[in-house]
Design an enzyme around this catalytic site. Structure first.
Site, PDB file in Angstrom:
ATOM      1  N   GLY A 136     -20.183  45.026  68.413  1.00 17.45           N
ATOM      2  CA  GLY A 136     -18.778  44.976  68.799  1.00 17.45           C
ATOM      3  C   GLY A 136     -18.184  46.359  68.535  1.00 17.45           C
ATOM      4  CG  HIS A 312     -59.085  36.249  44.350  1.00 19.71           C
ATOM      5  ND1 HIS A 312     -58.661  34.978  44.053  1.00 19.71           N
ATOM      6  CD2 HIS A 312     -60.308  36.124  44.916  1.00 19.71           C
ATOM      7  CE1 HIS A 312     -59.601  34.118  44.409  1.00 19.71           C
ATOM      8  NE2 HIS A 312     -60.602  34.780  44.935  1.00 19.71           N
TER       9      HIS A 312
END
Ligand code: TTP
Length: 399
Positions: A136, A312
């Site tokens: 805007g 892991h």
């Protein structure tokens, strides 16, 4: 000054992260976006807050209760999310007959600029951008370029590069103009209210030094990067003697940083979280409460929400992992395209550029990957979605 904070939106562009969480409650550097906004507004001179809630309202109410940073909070309920003018209309019965500020609960404002806005009412916070056509754009008086006359949404030929930040100080009479008609995009817009106010009184454009609207997932990474700049080291949890900690790091209580871990801050490690052994965390990373980063895992410039687990031997870069996500061992995220172009993502069906050369994946709450999953840059794995072991995910999977 009494301050209305809009926090009722559904955050559809932020899905799947907002499937069960209101966007203002998504964390940046360990605390909800809305908390950062309330902090800054309290510093800038907010005397009371009227927080407009709607989507997943209870999460907001329960987190903040009836005050924050010494400022009382009242809540106004917006039953359907019809737009920002409608949200302020929901707050209007709580307002005293005096000028009031309006802020978005999912935007970040720099502290000094917000203070200037509060002192300059009636006023609109503005921000200079290179690509005003996406926003805007403020229309300014031809004789006085600090005076706002209106806002044009996404103009093809913007008359300035000053955009509307969605932060305002309105005169008390504004509550008479909240009944606007539905806009082209089907919402009741506060910018239409602003147009009327600009016709009644002088509204000043207050340029902001810094501002960030957090609407899409990569903007949550930008928010985390910004707010991580102001982290200062605080270790309330346990850090192994042979972990290496550099830069500013917060380790919350009952968090554990195990042996062989290296953390290059700024980084935030939440309550009860576990990192390591031998993990590597770098970039502006935030690990949520009770999250787990396993052995030999690397996390770079990413956000892990609470209870997320990265098993892991995994790599997570420039990504956001929702609550309770579980990455199987060896899950690898790609965060760079071969052609070096910015990574794209699909947001509400449209392919859009994230503007980031490095961007990984967005993973909804409770999603799980099988071991050795590869996730391509810009991919979404939806809430509770899964992958099979060894799968290579190159397209979004929402369920
Ligand atoms: P938006 O970011 O335009 O809307 P949203 O948060 O619902 O997100 P999305 O467009 O992705 O669905 O809203 C701007 C601010 O206004 C934001 O802080 C949320 C708030 N808001 C309301 O409180 N009520 C509403 O009806 C709407 C549309 C927004």
């Amino acid at each position: 000054m009494q301050t209305v904070v809009l926090a009722a939106g559904q955050g559809t562009r932020m899905r799947p992260l907002t499937d069960a969480t209101p966007k203002p409650m998504l964390p940046a550097a360990g605390r909800p976006l809305l908390e950062h906004t309330l902090d800054r507004a309290a510093d800038a001179g907010a005397s009371r807050f009227v927080v407009v809630v709607g989507y997943e309202a209870d999460q907001v109410r329960e987190h903040f209760g009836d005050s924050h940073a010494g400022v009382d909070i009242e809540y106004a309920e917006q039953t359907a999310q019809r737009g920002t003018a409608d949200a302020v209309r929901a707050a209007a019965p709580e307002l005293d007959d005096a000028q009031f500020a309006v802020l978005n609960g999912d935007a970040l404002y720099d502290h000094d600029s917000l203070a200037t806005l509060y002192e300059s009412g009636p006023a609109v916070g503005s921000y200079r951008v290179d690509n005003p056509s996406n926003y805007g754009v403020l229309q300014l008086d031809s004789d006085d370029d600090t005076r706002v006359t209106g806002v044009v949404e996404k103009p093809a030929n913007p008359e300035s590069n000053l955009i509307n930040t969605g932060s305002y100080v309105f005169p008390a009479s504004t509550t008479e103009y909240l009944d606007v008609s539905t806009s082209e995009r089907g919402e009741l817009e506060l910018t239409d209210v602003l147009e009327t106010v600009c016709g009644e009184t002088t509204v000043t454009a207050v340029p902001f030094d810094r501002w960030l609207d957090v609407g899409r997932p990569w903007e949550l990474l930008a928010a985390t990067e910004w707010l991580s700049e102001s982290l200062s080291t605080r270790i309330d949890g346990t850090v192994s003697d042979d972990a290496t900690i550099e830069g500013d790091i917060v380790v919350e209580s009952d968090a554990t940083i195990k042996s062989g871990v290296t953390i290059e801050g700024p980084a935030y490690i939440g309550e009860d979280a576990t990192v390591g052994p031998n993990a590597y965390i770098r970039g502006a990373t935030a690990v949520g409460a009770n999250a787990k980063v396993g052995h030999a895992v690397e996390i770079k410039n990413s956000v892990l929400l609470s209870d997320a687990t990265v098993g892991h031997l995994s790599y997570v870069g420039d990504s956001i992992l929702g609550r309770g996500v579980n990455f199987g061992a060896g899950t690898t995220v790609a965060n760079l395209r071969h052609d070096d172009e910015p990574v794209e993502m699909t947001v509400k069906g449209d392919r859009v550029s994230t503007g980031r050369r490095k961007f990984g994946v967005v993973v909804g709450d409770n999603a799980k990957t099988g071991i050795n999953t590869s996730l391509n840059a810009g991919v979404v794995l939806g809430t509770a979605a899964t992958t099979t072991p060894g799968e290579v995910l190159t397209r979004d999977r929402w369920e």
